[in-house]
Design an enzyme around this catalytic site. Sequence first.
Site: not given
Length: 929
Positions: A638-640, A758
């Site tokens: 679902i994400g990288k 971040d």
Amino acid sequence: MSELLILYLQNNQLSGEIPSSIGNCSKLQELFLNVNHIQGTLPETLNNLHDIVYLGFANNDLRGTIPLGSGSCKNLFLLDLSYNLFSGGIPSSLGNCSGLTEFSAVSSGLTGSIPSSIGLLRKLSLLWLPVNHLSGKIPPEIGNCKSLTQLHLYSNQLEGEIPSELGELSELQDLELFSNHLTGEIPLSVWKIQSLEYILVYNNSLSGELPLEMTELNHLKNISLFNNHFSGVIPQTLGIRSRLLQLDFTDNKFTGNIPPNLCSGKKLTLLNLGLNQLQGSIPPDVGRCTTLKRLILKENNFTGPLPDFEYNPNLTFMDISGNNINGSIPPSLGNCSNVTDLILSNNNLEGHIPPELGHLANLKTLHLAHNHLEGPLPHELSKCTKMDSFDVGSNFLNGPFPPSLRSWMVLTTLILRENRFHGGIPDFLSEFNKLSELQLGGNMLGGKIPGSLGVLQNLRYGLNLSANGLIGEIPPEMGKLSNLLTLDLSGNNLTGSIRVLADLSSLLKVNVSYNSFDGPVPKMLMKLLNSDPSSFLGNPGLCVSCLSSNRSDCNQSSHLKLCDDRLTNQKGLSKVQVAMIALGSSIFFVLLLLGVVYMCVCGRKPKQGVQISDKEGTSSLLNKVMEATANLSDRFIIGKGAHGVVYKASVDPGQVFAVKKLAFSGNKGKSKSMVREIQTAGKIRHRNLVKLEDFWLRKDFGLILYTYMPNGSLHEVLHEKRPPPSLEWNVRYKIAIGIAHGLAYLHYDCDPPIVHRDIKPKNILIDSDMEPHIADFGIAKLLDQSSVSASSMSVRGTVGYIAPENAYSTANNRESDVYSYGVVLLELITRKKAVDPSFMEGVDVVVWVRALWDGTKDVHKIADSSLAGQFLDSNVLEQATKVLLVALKCTEKDPRVRPTMRDVIKLLEDANPRTRSKKLPSSSFLIRS
């Protein structure tokens, strides 16, 4: 109307379009429509205004092309088109306006190249075309504009070389070409313009050497060449006759020496030559420059001694780390009474630390690590009562830690490791109640570990007492260090049990190797034992108890012997009883073996996830996760991101997790990143921070288990979902204040503070109630930061969200997070990305919004157009405007004027009068686990 001479309607809230009938005002000389809401295009009939002298259309919503110049405009003196939304380029016909003296089109959406016809404007003195989409080369014909004093072409997409014809601009004072794609050298002819005061060409790809002719520029005040490819020697006569205020050559390839008289004018406030290949000694006049505020010479090849420093009440920051400076620390540094940061690490300094440094009453950071300093710590440093970070690691210092230094009541970091300190660990260290990191390893302290260390409840980043010849047992008070993440007791003569460490559930890394500990490893430490077996070696008496651990832990821990649990618990049994127990065990083993054979022959089909789990000794929860994701199949991704791949794991109905995998093989940085993330998220509990459910560390990879957020990241909500979801203002406000509470908790309620480093929409997850949760602590400022390599510390966040002061410094502070948060606020308001494709090169959302606000003071021109209907409600409009002002405060260039996150919460709550009596939970609200 034909007799109308002046039409001055500036800042009158005008809307609609400019009527074409304006061309009938044939005698009109001055037309000012600046700062309104005028839309549409500029009418062609403006060319009928033959007597027009001043045309001002700045800060409107004008679109289309610029029609001017096709008629008679020889009397036009000033043309201001700034802060509009034009399409197309600058018309070549503008060259017909031969009387034009000032032409300004700042941030107007211009595209295309700058027409060569600009060179026909011989009377032009001001040409401002920055923050557009202009491309191509700078036309050499600009050199014909002999009266030009200010040339601003920065933040465009200009390329190629700077034309030598610019050298013909003999009256030029201000040349600003930064943030383009310029290449080649600065022409020698430009360096001969005697009137130059400002040369700002940073953030390009310029190269070449600096000519001697630049030293003749007697009026030069600011020369900023940073982030280019300049090389060669800096002319050694630079500064003798100049009026330099700022000189910034950071991040180039300069070699040779610093000019010996660079500071002779005694007006210089900034000298930044860091990240070059300079060598030689630092000139004496650098120490005599009493106007200098910031001196940065880090990471060069400087040798020789530090210069003597005269009394300088202005100097606040000095970083000369990463060189080969030798000799002693000059006592004259004590004359710089307002210095807050003194960083001299990684040099070859020798001798004693001068007691005169005690005169620096405002000193907060003193870093002298990795030198050859010797002798005791001077007790005069006790006068530096604002000391926050003290690092003298890896020197030859000796003696005890002076009791007088107990005056450092705000100290958060104390690093004395790898020296020759002796005299035992002083009890008064317990008075440093803000201490978050204590590094005493590699000394000769001796004695016992004082139980008083147990009161240091804020110790988090690390406690290192290794290699000190310590004796005795671990005091039970150490079990009170409930926030401690890393503990190193290795290489001592400690004895007894390590049972007290079982109370330190926060520990993510422990090293008790090469002591004389005995007894079983507590169950809580088994996970750490399996992930880093070497940290328990050299203790022949340590063992693993299979009564207190699961069988897989016992199987994995073959490097430690098994505790004799049966004999220990059956002490005093007769031989017959022991024999019966042994017989029973044998029978149990046979039955167990038969069961295994039955499962292999007749049993169910084995699942790969279970096989992996059994092999690696993981928990049943991990087994379920592996099954739910088909062993982390790509179809569950679902994400990288930069720090890992995220999978969705639906373990049971109503139980859904996000699983983050980090591969370590060949990449120690990812391993460290995961450790930092666990250290941060593992203990903190707050409604606006992601909740870490579990984690598993292996040799080649690691997994972190989080609560799944059904709405994905804020980045997806704002920019990626199609069709874009409706995002009403009250939802955006809820997200904004939720993020602020989460950050305020990290900054203040996790004392000492945690800096995320971040903050961006991709790292803010949104739950089903549109509540935000800060995630991804992969580069959070945690652990033993002094041991982090220079390369890893260079990671400062994501482009577009990095605070300006971190362009040349790796010291990320709370102010850096505040800046990043301000960028996120602007994204919430505008629905534009931090570095949006609609912006020209070198422009981000901060520059874009600030330019529009400074020109219009109108939130309508800045905010997401889908909010226009809601802005009909005056309360919503007022709140959005105030939130915008908060964002602008957070993104100030000077970190000292930014608000704290606690201030941000108050400002946001004050922006919404309807919620003042019903405020959201404070930043200190914890979710108790």
